[in-house]
Design an enzyme around this catalytic site. Structure first.
Site, PDB file in Angstrom:
ATOM      1  N   GLY A  10      68.018  -9.331 -79.042  1.00  0.00           N
ATOM      2  CA  GLY A  10      69.439  -9.037 -79.272  1.00  0.00           C
ATOM      3  C   GLY A  10      69.592  -7.841 -80.194  1.00  0.00           C
ATOM      4  NE  ARG A  71      68.771 -12.195 -75.737  1.00  0.00           N
ATOM      5  CZ  ARG A  71      68.711 -12.328 -77.051  1.00  0.00           C
ATOM      6  NH1 ARG A  71      67.546 -12.484 -77.644  1.00  0.00           N
ATOM      7  NH2 ARG A  71      69.799 -12.277 -77.788  1.00  0.00           N
ATOM      8  CG  ASP A 102      60.354 -16.151 -83.820  1.00  0.00           C
ATOM      9  OD1 ASP A 102      59.910 -15.777 -84.915  1.00  0.00           O
ATOM     10  OD2 ASP A 102      60.106 -17.255 -83.303  1.00  0.00           O
ATOM     11  CB  THR A 124      67.184 -11.315 -85.963  1.00  0.00           C
ATOM     12  OG1 THR A 124      68.220 -12.245 -85.635  1.00  0.00           O
ATOM     13  CG2 THR A 124      66.331 -11.929 -87.035  1.00  0.00           C
ATOM     14  CG  ASP A 126      70.326 -15.176 -85.186  1.00  0.00           C
ATOM     15  OD1 ASP A 126      71.559 -15.244 -85.272  1.00  0.00           O
ATOM     16  OD2 ASP A 126      69.730 -15.153 -84.087  1.00  0.00           O
ATOM     17  CG  ASP A 128      66.126 -16.593 -86.903  1.00  0.00           C
ATOM     18  OD1 ASP A 128      65.823 -15.395 -86.744  1.00  0.00           O
ATOM     19  OD2 ASP A 128      66.444 -17.344 -85.962  1.00  0.00           O
ATOM     20  NE  ARG A 170      71.001 -19.576 -78.352  1.00  0.00           N
ATOM     21  CZ  ARG A 170      70.763 -19.407 -77.064  1.00  0.00           C
ATOM     22  NH1 ARG A 170      69.858 -20.133 -76.456  1.00  0.00           N
ATOM     23  NH2 ARG A 170      71.411 -18.488 -76.401  1.00  0.00           N
TER      24      ARG A 170
HETATM   25  O1  F6P Z   1      70.355 -12.060 -81.783  1.00  0.00           O
HETATM   26  C1  F6P Z   1      70.291 -13.463 -81.854  1.00  0.00           C
HETATM   27  C2  F6P Z   1      71.506 -14.055 -81.295  1.00  0.00           C
HETATM   28  O2  F6P Z   1      72.533 -13.367 -81.917  1.00  0.00           O
HETATM   29  C3  F6P Z   1      71.759 -15.551 -81.441  1.00  0.00           C
HETATM   30  O3  F6P Z   1      72.384 -15.944 -82.620  1.00  0.00           O
HETATM   31  C4  F6P Z   1      72.625 -15.834 -80.211  1.00  0.00           C
HETATM   32  O4  F6P Z   1      72.539 -17.172 -79.819  1.00  0.00           O
HETATM   33  C5  F6P Z   1      72.014 -14.932 -79.201  1.00  0.00           C
HETATM   34  O5  F6P Z   1      71.558 -13.807 -79.911  1.00  0.00           O
HETATM   35  C6  F6P Z   1      72.930 -14.509 -78.074  1.00  0.00           C
HETATM   36  O6  F6P Z   1      72.357 -13.431 -77.432  1.00  0.00           O
HETATM   37  P1  F6P Z   1      72.729 -12.786 -76.040  1.00  0.00           P
HETATM   38  O7  F6P Z   1      74.047 -13.321 -75.614  1.00  0.00           O
HETATM   39  O8  F6P Z   1      72.761 -11.326 -76.338  1.00  0.00           O
HETATM   40  O9  F6P Z   1      71.624 -13.120 -75.123  1.00  0.00           O
END
Ligand code: F6P
Length: 340
Positions: A10, A71, A102, A124, A126, A128, A170
């Site tokens: 992301g 991704r 990650d 990120t 997040d 995390d 998440r």
């Molecule tokens: O980058 C991590 C994150 O922001 C998470 O918090 C979220 O669940 C996810 O990406 C959503 O990503 P996408 O909709 O871009 O696949």
């Protein structure tokens, strides 16, 4: 040396300053950089472009990533892994700098295990990734969420409503934590804590009774006992793509049913990931991008540039991976000090 650089997973504010830092640090030490488009997909498909210092002018303050991202998991299938190795040979890459969370960093570790020189940069929104005090993207994203909460306070107070703000996160609730803490939420729900409906509704009722409105922040990963719907697809790393209707809408319904207060919910979603990086993220991304180049030049392949206290240092991929870094008990204690 010829450096390769990619941004995967992301997007988040800080990727562009990190790319700039890799290019500029490498150039300052007499080395060239090639950028791969759309994360591991660009390495797999040999989609690359040279990155000169002139190409990264002005990136210190720009959101998104000029390289694009995806991704893509290049090790999901054996034939694709072969393509990755072939591209690195063809492009004569001496060291690859993988900028990601990650998933992207696990692929980087796998490439390193297969004998390639790779270093990592954690990112990120997040926050995390293990082994680093902060990841860039987080402060900028949380600032957007705090701004949203402050705007919601005005409208919630005017209409005497309860409003739920759903934020990303998440598996780890860092964004919810920061938003609730800095924005003064009456209740903040994170995936790290079991949902207790009685306690939650009591907080909302107290806020409504005290001043006629209530503000709730909820992380998208909170488990309400109902499985959040899937959009019916998975990404390259096997994570389910979540349906649009999230925990915020569900919580709003429960609040309205239990308290009778007029309730609304807002899901700010990807708005959190866009926009210019904040000061902290610009500086951190610049330090970690340059730090990764320094690790490579020191021969410390298989390491990730991280922030420990005030220092940038390197740690092995294994220390940075192995599950999300979740919100600790101390932080939760601080957060709940301010509950309604
Ligand atoms: O980058 C991590 C994150 O922001 C998470 O918090 C979220 O669940 C996810 O990406 C959503 O990503 P996408 O909709 O871009 O696949």
């Amino acid at each position: 040396m010829r450096f390769g650089v990619l941004t995967g997973g992301g997007d988040c504010p800080g990727l562009n300053p990190a790319i700039r830092a890799v290019v500029r640090r490498a150039a300052a030490r007499g080395h060239a950089t090639v950028g791969f488009r759309d994360g591991w997909k660009g390495v797999r498909d040999d989609d690359a472009r040279p990155l000169l210092p002139a190409d990264v002018v002005g990136l210190e303050g720009r959101g998104g990533t000029i390289l694009g991202t995806s991704r893509t998991n290049p090790f999901a299938r054996d034939e694709e892994a072969g393509k990755v190795l072939a591209t690195l040979e063809r492009q004569r890459i001496d060291v690859l700098v993988a900028i990601g969370g990650d998933d992207t960093l696990s692929a980087a570790r796998e490439l390193h295990r297969r004998g390639k020189a790779v270093v990592g940069v954690p990112k990120t929104m997040d926050n995390d990734v293990r082994g680093t005090d902060w990841t860039f993207g987080f402060h900028s994203a949380a600032a957007v969420a705090v701004d949203a909460l402050e705007r919601l306070r005005d409208t919630a107070a005017s209409h005497h409503r309860a409003i739920v703000l759903e934020v990303m996160g998440r598996h780890a609730g860092w964004v919810a934590l920061a938003t609730g803490l800095a924005g003064g939420a009456d209740a903040t729900l994170l995936p790290e804590e079991a949902y207790d409906e009685g306690a939650f509704l009591a907080r909302v009722r107290r806020a409504l009774a005290a001043r006629g409105y209530a503000l709730v922040v909820a992380s998208e990963g909170v488990d309400l006992g109902l499985r959040r719907g899937s959009a019916g697809a998975k990404d390259g790393f096997g994570h389910e793509i979540l349906a649009e209707r999230g925990v915020g809408a569900e919580l709003a319904q429960r609040i309205q049913a239990a308290t009778g207060a007029e309730t609304r919910s807002v899901q700010i979603g990807h708005i959190q990931r866009g926009g210019a990086p904040e000061l902290f993220d610009r500086i951190l991304a610049s330090r970690l991008g340059a730090g990764a180049v320094d690790l490579a030049l020191a021969g410390r392949m298989g390491e990730v540039a991280v922030l420990r206290g005030a220092e940038v240092t390197g740690i092995p991929f294994d220390q940075a991976l192995g599950g999300p870094k979740t919100v600790s008990a101390d932080w939760l204690d601080l957060l709940h000090t301010f509950d309604a």
